[in-house]
Design an enzyme around this catalytic site. Structure first.
Site, mmCIF file in Angstrom:
data_model
loop_
_atom_site.group_PDB
_atom_site.id
_atom_site.type_symbol
_atom_site.label_atom_id
_atom_site.label_comp_id
_atom_site.label_asym_id
_atom_site.label_seq_id
_atom_site.Cartn_x
_atom_site.Cartn_y
_atom_site.Cartn_z
ATOM 1 N N ASN A 1 0.854 -1.192 0.000
ATOM 2 C CA ASN A 1 0.000 0.000 0.000
ATOM 3 C C ASN A 1 0.893 1.246 0.000
ATOM 4 O OD1 ASN A 1 -1.439 2.252 1.082
ATOM 5 N ND2 ASN A 1 -3.059 0.882 1.747
ATOM 6 N N HIS B 1 0.934 6.206 1.935
ATOM 7 C CA HIS B 1 1.654 7.152 2.797
ATOM 8 C C HIS B 1 2.867 7.791 2.142
ATOM 9 C CE1 HIS B 1 -1.381 6.677 5.662
ATOM 10 N NE2 HIS B 1 -1.212 5.372 5.698
ATOM 11 N N ARG C 1 3.604 18.820 2.085
ATOM 12 C CA ARG C 1 4.222 20.046 1.601
ATOM 13 C C ARG C 1 3.579 20.567 0.319
ATOM 14 N NH1 ARG C 1 9.522 21.150 3.539
ATOM 15 N NH2 ARG C 1 9.593 22.726 1.912
ATOM 16 N N HIS D 1 -5.697 3.662 -1.535
ATOM 17 C CA HIS D 1 -7.015 4.037 -1.007
ATOM 18 C C HIS D 1 -7.306 5.476 -1.406
ATOM 19 C CE1 HIS D 1 -9.673 4.330 2.916
ATOM 20 N NE2 HIS D 1 -10.338 4.660 1.820
ATOM 21 N N ARG E 1 -9.393 8.216 -0.678
ATOM 22 C CA ARG E 1 -10.363 8.622 0.344
ATOM 23 C C ARG E 1 -11.201 9.780 -0.167
ATOM 24 N NH1 ARG E 1 -8.995 6.523 5.779
ATOM 25 N NH2 ARG E 1 -10.716 7.819 6.459
ATOM 26 N N ARG F 1 -6.954 12.859 1.260
ATOM 27 C CA ARG F 1 -5.875 13.285 2.163
ATOM 28 C C ARG F 1 -4.512 12.728 1.758
ATOM 29 N NH1 ARG F 1 -7.564 10.114 7.643
ATOM 30 N NH2 ARG F 1 -9.511 11.176 7.199
ATOM 31 N N GLU G 1 -8.796 0.603 -3.044
ATOM 32 C CA GLU G 1 -9.601 0.654 -1.816
ATOM 33 C C GLU G 1 -10.498 1.871 -1.862
ATOM 34 O OE1 GLU G 1 -7.341 0.769 1.739
ATOM 35 O OE2 GLU G 1 -6.469 -1.191 1.412
ATOM 36 N N THR H 1 -8.365 3.598 8.677
ATOM 37 C CA THR H 1 -9.583 2.790 8.650
ATOM 38 C C THR H 1 -9.683 2.030 9.973
ATOM 39 O OG1 THR H 1 -9.066 2.525 6.320
ATOM 40 C CG2 THR H 1 -10.895 1.231 7.173
ATOM 41 N N GLU I 1 -11.322 -9.440 3.293
ATOM 42 C CA GLU I 1 -10.039 -9.048 3.893
ATOM 43 C C GLU I 1 -10.274 -8.847 5.384
ATOM 44 O OE1 GLU I 1 -7.443 -6.364 1.844
ATOM 45 O OE2 GLU I 1 -6.532 -5.665 3.715
ATOM 46 N N HIS J 1 -3.756 -4.513 7.756
ATOM 47 C CA HIS J 1 -3.862 -3.336 8.615
ATOM 48 C C HIS J 1 -2.939 -3.457 9.808
ATOM 49 C CE1 HIS J 1 -5.293 0.375 10.312
ATOM 50 N NE2 HIS J 1 -5.929 0.577 9.173
ATOM 51 N N GLY J 2 -1.973 -2.560 9.852
ATOM 52 C CA GLY J 2 -1.088 -2.455 11.004
ATOM 53 C C GLY J 2 0.010 -3.503 11.069
ATOM 54 N N GLY K 1 1.117 -1.414 4.333
ATOM 55 C CA GLY K 1 1.543 -0.104 3.848
ATOM 56 C C GLY K 1 2.347 0.705 4.833
ATOM 57 N N HIS K 2 1.679 1.197 5.855
ATOM 58 C CA HIS K 2 2.261 2.224 6.721
ATOM 59 C C HIS K 2 3.628 1.819 7.269
ATOM 60 C CE1 HIS K 2 2.343 4.677 10.556
ATOM 61 N NE2 HIS K 2 2.298 5.575 9.603
HETATM 62 N N1 PXP Z 1 -5.954 -3.238 4.059
HETATM 63 C C1 PXP Z 1 -6.925 -2.290 4.109
HETATM 64 C C2 PXP Z 1 -8.291 -2.666 3.681
HETATM 65 C C3 PXP Z 1 -6.629 -0.975 4.536
HETATM 66 O O1 PXP Z 1 -7.609 -0.056 4.597
HETATM 67 C C4 PXP Z 1 -5.297 -0.659 4.863
HETATM 68 C C5 PXP Z 1 -4.950 0.741 5.252
HETATM 69 O O2 PXP Z 1 -5.207 1.613 4.215
HETATM 70 C C6 PXP Z 1 -4.327 -1.669 4.769
HETATM 71 C C7 PXP Z 1 -4.694 -2.954 4.395
HETATM 72 C C8 PXP Z 1 -2.895 -1.395 5.076
HETATM 73 O O3 PXP Z 1 -2.743 -1.040 6.420
HETATM 74 P P1 PXP Z 1 -1.362 -0.478 6.911
HETATM 75 O O4 PXP Z 1 -1.093 0.766 6.149
HETATM 76 O O5 PXP Z 1 -1.586 -0.245 8.372
HETATM 77 O O6 PXP Z 1 -0.327 -1.541 6.655
#
Ligand code: PXP
Length: 250
Positions: free
Chosen positions: A13, A16, A24, A49, A51, A55, A76, A107, A157, A200-201, A222-223
Site C-alpha cells: 500500500n 503514505h 508540503r 485508497h 479517500r 488526504r 480501496e 480505517t 479481507e 492493517h497495522g 503499507g504504513h
Molecule cells: N488493508 C486495508 C483494507 C486498509 O484499509 C489498509 C490501510 O489503508 C491496509 C490494508 C494497510 O494497512 P497499513 O497501512 O496499516 O499496513
C-alpha cells in the site's frame, strides 16, 4: 505439514508516500515511482485508497497507477456513488470496500455488512459485472463474513488492526485471543467459498503468525513498510517483509 492453498501474495500500500508528498503540497515523493519500485522489489500487487477527502492518494495518482503498473491494482474505496463511478471508469483488477469516516486517522474498524446487505449487494453488483474482484474489509466476525458471502463478494479481507494494536501495547493475552479469532475466521471464510486476505497495522513483528494461516492468500501492508523505507530503503524493506512471509510458510 500445513497445506497452503497457494503462494501468499504481498500487496504493498503506497498511500503514505502520498501523505508525505501532500504534507508540503509538492510533487514529491511520487507514489507512482514508489509503486514501480515496489513492483521491482517483488510486490505482487499495489494497493491504494482513494479517500473521500483525498488526504493522501488523489485522482491523478489512480490515473497514473492504472497506466504505469504491470501488477494488479487493488483500489480501496468507500461504498459511495462517487467512488463507484471512479472504479467503473478504471476497472482495476480488484476493489476493496472499506468503511470511511472523515474524522478517523486510518480505517478504524471493519465494514458493517450485515446491517446494509441489500444496499451493498446492489453497490458491488456493477463492479462485479465490470470484472473487478470485489473484496470486503471486515473484522473477524462470523455474521459479517456470512453477510459478505451473501452479497456476492469474492474476497474477505480480515482486519488485523486490533491484533497489531494489542501486540504494540504489550497486551499479549488479548493479542493471542484476537489471533485465534482471526485464524478461526480465516478457516470459516474459506469454507464459505471466499478468498481470504488480511491487513492493517502489520509489521515485521506481527506478520508471521498471520502469514502462517493456511487459507490466507494475500496480505496488504503499507504504513510500516513506507516508514521502514526511511531507514533501509523501500526495496530492502519490502524484501525483508517478503522473506518473513515466506519463512512463516516454509
Ligand atoms: N488493508 C486495508 C483494507 C486498509 O484499509 C489498509 C490501510 O489503508 C491496509 C490494508 C494497510 O494497512 P497499513 O497501512 O496499516 O499496513
Amino acid at each position: 505439514m500445513t497445506e497452503y492453498l497457494g503462494k501468499l501474495r504481498l500487496g504493498v500500500n503506497i498511500d503514505h508516500v502520498a501523505t508525505v508528498r501532500n504534507a508540503r503540497g509538492s510533487a514529491y515523493p511520487d507514489p507512482i515511482r514508489a509503486a514501480k519500485l515496489a513492483e521491482e522489489a517483488g510486490a505482487d500487487g499495489i494497493t491504494a485508497h482513494l479517500r473521500e477527502d483525498r488526504r493522501h492518494i488523489g485522482d491523478a495518482d489512480i490515473d497514473g497507477l492504472m497506466e504505469a503498473l504491470t501488477v494488479p491494482l487493488n483500489f480501496e474505496m468507500a461504498a459511495t456513488d462517487e467512488m463507484q463511478a471512479i472504479a467503473l471508469r478504471h476497472k482495476p483488477h480488484a476493489v476493496c470496500i472499506v468503511p470511511e469516516k472523515r474524522e478517523e486517522v486510518t480505517t478504524e474498524g471493519g465494514l458493517e455488512v450485515a446491517r446494509q446487505e441489500n444496499r451493498l449487494a446492489h453497490f458491488i453488483d456493477p463492479l462485479r459485472q465490470a470484472g473487478c474482484r470485489v473484496s470486503i474489509f471486515i473484522a473477524a466476525d462470523k455474521p459479517q463474513i456470512e453477510a459478505a458471502a451473501r452479497i456476492g463478494a469474492a474476497v474477505v479481507e480480515l482486519h488485523t488492526g486490533a491484533y497489531c494494536d494489542f501486540h504494540a501495547e504489550g497486551k499479549f493475552a488479548e493479542r493471542d485471543a484476537e489471533l485465534d479469532r482471526l485464524r478461526e475466521m480465516s478457516t470459516f471464510t474459506h469454507a464459505l467459498g471466499l478468498e481470504v486476505h488480511a491487513g492493517h497495522g502489520l509489521t515485521y513483528d506481527t506478520v508471521q503468525p498471520v502469514a502462517a494461516f493456511p487459507e490466507i492468500m494475500e496480505l496488504n501492508i503499507g504504513h510500516f513498510l513506507i516508514g521502514e523505507a526511511i531507514f533501509r530503503g523501500l526495496t530492502p524493506a519490502i524484501a525483508e517483509m517478503r522473506r518473513l512471509m515466506d519463512e512463516a510458510r516454509a
